[in-house]
Scaffold this motif. Structure first.
Motif, mmCIF file in Angstrom:
data_model
loop_
_atom_site.group_PDB
_atom_site.id
_atom_site.type_symbol
_atom_site.label_atom_id
_atom_site.label_comp_id
_atom_site.label_asym_id
_atom_site.label_seq_id
_atom_site.Cartn_x
_atom_site.Cartn_y
_atom_site.Cartn_z
ATOM 1 N N SER A 1 -5.842 -2.345 -3.553
ATOM 2 C CA SER A 1 -5.653 -1.594 -2.315
ATOM 3 C C SER A 1 -6.406 -0.282 -2.505
ATOM 4 O O SER A 1 -6.377 0.305 -3.593
ATOM 5 N N TYR A 2 -7.063 0.202 -1.454
ATOM 6 C CA TYR A 2 -7.861 1.417 -1.616
ATOM 7 C C TYR A 2 -8.065 2.083 -0.262
ATOM 8 O O TYR A 2 -7.830 1.499 0.808
ATOM 9 N N ARG A 3 -8.499 3.315 -0.320
ATOM 10 C CA ARG A 3 -8.795 4.073 0.896
ATOM 11 C C ARG A 3 -10.243 3.826 1.309
ATOM 12 O O ARG A 3 -11.152 3.874 0.489
ATOM 13 N N THR B 1 0.822 -1.224 0.000
ATOM 14 C CA THR B 1 0.000 0.000 0.000
ATOM 15 C C THR B 1 0.852 1.268 0.000
ATOM 16 O O THR B 1 0.363 2.361 0.290
ATOM 17 N N LEU C 1 -0.416 4.475 -1.849
ATOM 18 C CA LEU C 1 -1.537 5.153 -1.198
ATOM 19 C C LEU C 1 -1.047 5.981 -0.014
ATOM 20 O O LEU C 1 -1.576 7.059 0.268
ATOM 21 N N GLU C 2 -0.041 5.479 0.672
ATOM 22 C CA GLU C 2 0.498 6.202 1.826
ATOM 23 C C GLU C 2 1.307 7.414 1.397
ATOM 24 O O GLU C 2 1.315 8.442 2.085
ATOM 25 N N ILE D 1 -6.612 2.139 5.120
ATOM 26 C CA ILE D 1 -6.220 1.599 3.817
ATOM 27 C C ILE D 1 -6.471 0.099 3.838
ATOM 28 O O ILE D 1 -6.038 -0.605 4.757
#
Length: 643
Positions: A146-148, A105, A108-109, A153
């Motif tokens: 992977s998603y918010r 992830t 995304l981070e 997450i």
């Protein structure tokens, strides 16, 4: 009203050619065959070039989702465009996938404007994602995402879709027709990617295949033929096969036959490049013969990466034989087919000595044509990328903002690549890495490109001086006694030292010779031919003492200097005392024979262009694998009876 989808897979335009966005077309082709997608979504034009961000944004109309297929050569551009899209359209879903996206992830981070990551191959996952977004289904029901989810997450389950027969041909679907048929692209040459299977039976730690459970899955022959038919009809110049081991299956011979039949019928594709199967030498040789007969080969890769048993064990290639390398070299040479050999600098366990030994072993085995040395890049989703592997071998990397040579230098170089290059390990210091880069550039330019090749071959054949001894001595002389040659090497390789300290890019640039980034070996060759007379005046002091017979040296020096096709030189005529041209017809013959004495005159047809950029592109870039820099149109215009 349908929701607008934009898919992005940009490539650099190189010498008037560009890759079609095959990956995103494959995703769209699969998804848009279903009513659930066709009814609710509208597909916009693919973004396939690194056009100015503002221009790309201006062509988007209230996008619901923008998907980015990311590779090392476009990741920075994709990130910049994604940030701009999010700023202008805050509600737009930003989805990233492709080999550059790690199987975690991290993105995304790090990047708040990315909403969803798509891991692994994307056809099924992208389709399910669109359906879930339309229906309001929770995204945790879709594998490989992977998603918010608010402040959290989420990483969904992994899944490998083993049956590739469900994925139709992206080319035959017509999704790419509008690009190749666009009148604005009339002068553009298009390159394509062909997949005949996915997966790899081997486990090389630097390769993304080894980081998956995907060992081998074939596409149906019907789809492969459909892909190739489309390429033939649309006059595709260059097709690269994305298979990890083309030739590993018996049917690959049939595929080669089909490609050749299309070339003979329509003239296209013009060139077909593959990564040859390991340990399938006879099959690969027969395939290459077929491609060679149709003038489709781009040079045949005999890639070993390293000749060190320790390194091969460390990187998972111990089961791939390099023992018959010399045999393969002989086989291809006798068949008149050009080959090239790839070595990787910086692999775990490689020392300065083992790297140099491998470099010279390749030449001793007959690889005079093309030895390519690549700095080891740490790619996401490889075993080498894992932290425990880096710690085990004390790997230090430097992040480069450029990896794609021959791309034009622009004001937006930050839109290049993200390439993590190994500059030291527990067995190779940063200083040794720098020395290896410089020495490799000298050997590649002065031997593979031909500048000193025939002098070195004579010394090996007639006097038993190994290539290692010759080029190691040359390198020591350059570093300790030379002024002119050292100045050239220092100028061309200036970036090596600073790069190892985390500054700049691992490339060479001079607008006089090209508006694009070059490899160090290319820059060294070009700077040497531009200082041709000064180069030979100085290096003669190194060369002359090596020769037992001074009459051979004096005569061979004339031949060596004039057999290289320098810019701005038309046909040259040289008088010689010995028949060097026939002496080197079998360049790998190592018996200690002397050249025949034959007083004669040779005419060597040269390139004769005063345009340095044209010379760089046509002679060096496009011709280095086939040695266009070395004169092949040679005529005996006057000769006496052998004495």
């Amino acid at each position: 009203m349908k929701k607008n989808i934009v898919l992005v897979q940009p490539s650099n335009v190189l010498s008037g050619s560009v890759y079609l966005p095959y990956t995103v077309a494959a995703l769209a082709c699969y998804a848009w065959q279903f009513d659930a997608v066709r009814t609710n979504y509208a597909l916009g034009d693919f973004v396939y070039k690194k056009d100015p961000i503002a221009d790309v944004l201006s062509q988007m109309h209230s996008p619901f989702l923008v998907g980015f297929s990311s590779y090392m050569w476009n990741i920075e551009y994709n990130l910049a465009l994604a940030a701009a899209v999010k700023a202008q359209y805050p509600d737009c879903r930003i989805v990233f996938g492709g080999p550059q996206i790690p199987d975690d992830t991290e993105y995304l981070e790090r990047y708040g404007y990315i909403d969803i990551l798509l891991h692994g191959e994307g056809e099924q996952t992208f389709y399910e994602l669109l359906c879930a977004l339309q229906d309001g289904t929770p995204l945790d029901t879709v594998a490989n995402l992977s998603y918010r989810d608010g402040a959290q997450i989420v990483r969904t389950q992994k899944r490998l879709y083993k049956d590739l027969s469900q994925f139709p041909s992206a080319y035959a679907s017509g999704l790419l027709d509008s690009i190749v048929d666009d009148p604005a692209n009339r002068d553009m040459e298009f390159c394509t990617v062909l997949e005949t299977n996915r997966g790899c039976p081997y486990g090389c730690i630097y390769c993304t295949w080894a980081g998956t459970e995907d060992r081998f899955r074939p596409f149906p022959m019907e789809r492969i033929r459909a892909d190739l038919d489309w390429m033939s009809r649309h006059k595709i110049v260059y097709c690269i096969c994305a298979d990890s081991n083309f030739g590993i299956l018996e049917r690959d011979m049939q595929i080669a036959d089909y490609i050749v039949s299309l070339k003979k019928e329509t003239g296209y594709p013009i060139k077909f490049e593959t990564t040859a199967a390991k340990n399938k030498n006879d099959t690969v040789f027969r395939i290459c013969q077929k491609l060679e007969s149709a003038d489709m080969n781009c040079g045949i890769s005999l890639a070993v990466q390293s000749f060190s048993p320790t390194v091969l064990d460390n990187i998972g290639r111990k089961n791939i034989s390099v023992q018959d390398f010399k045999k393969q070299m002989t086989q291809y040479r006798e068949a008149g087919m050009s080959t090239y050999t790839d070595l990787i600098l910086g692999l775990p366990g490689e020392t300065f000595e083992s790297f140099c030994n491998g470099l010279f072993y390749a030449i001793e085995s007959g690889q005079h044509n093309s030895v390519n040395v690549h700095p080891c890049e740490v790619l996401p989703n490889t075993v080498l990328y894992q932290q425990q592997t880096r710690q085990k071998y004390n790997i230090k990397t430097v992040t480069s903002t450029l990896c794609q040579f021959h791309s034009k230098r622009t004001a937006e170089d930050s839109f290049g690549s993200r390439s993590d290059v190994i500059v030291s390990t527990d067995t190779l210091s940063a200083a040794e890495w720098r020395d290896a880069m410089r020495l490799a550039s000298v050997v590649q330019s002065y031997h593979s490109f031909g500048i000193l090749r025939f002098l070195a071959v004579y010394l090996r054949r007639a006097q038993g001086m190994s290539y290692a001894a010759f080029y190691r001595s040359l390198y020591r002389w350059i570093e300790t006694q030379s002024v002119t040659v050292k100045g050239i090497l220092d100028t061309v390789c200036a970036q090596v030292d600073s790069f190892s300290e985390g500054k700049g890019t691992l490339s060479f640039y001079d607008e006089r010779v090209s508006d694009a980034y070059l490899q160090f070996k290319e820059g060294l060759f070009l700077y040497t031919v531009l200082a041709w007379e000064d180069f030979w005046t100085e290096i003669e002091s190194f060369l002359r003492p090596l020769f037992v017979r001074q009459d051979h040296f004096t005569d061979l020096l004339v031949y060596q200097k004039n057999i290289i096709l320098c810019p701005s030189v038309t046909d040259c005529i040289i008088a010689l005392e010995f028949d060097w041209h026939r002496y080197f017809e079998n360049i790998c013959e190592l018996s200690p024979v002397q050249p025949n004495r034959l007083r004669h005159t040779l005419r060597i047809s040269c390139c004769g262009t005063e345009n340095l950029q044209e010379y760089t592109k046509n002679i060096l870039w496009h011709g280095k694998r086939t040695n266009k820099m070395i004169g092949k149109n040679v005529q005996y215009i006057d000769k006496e009876t052998d004495v």
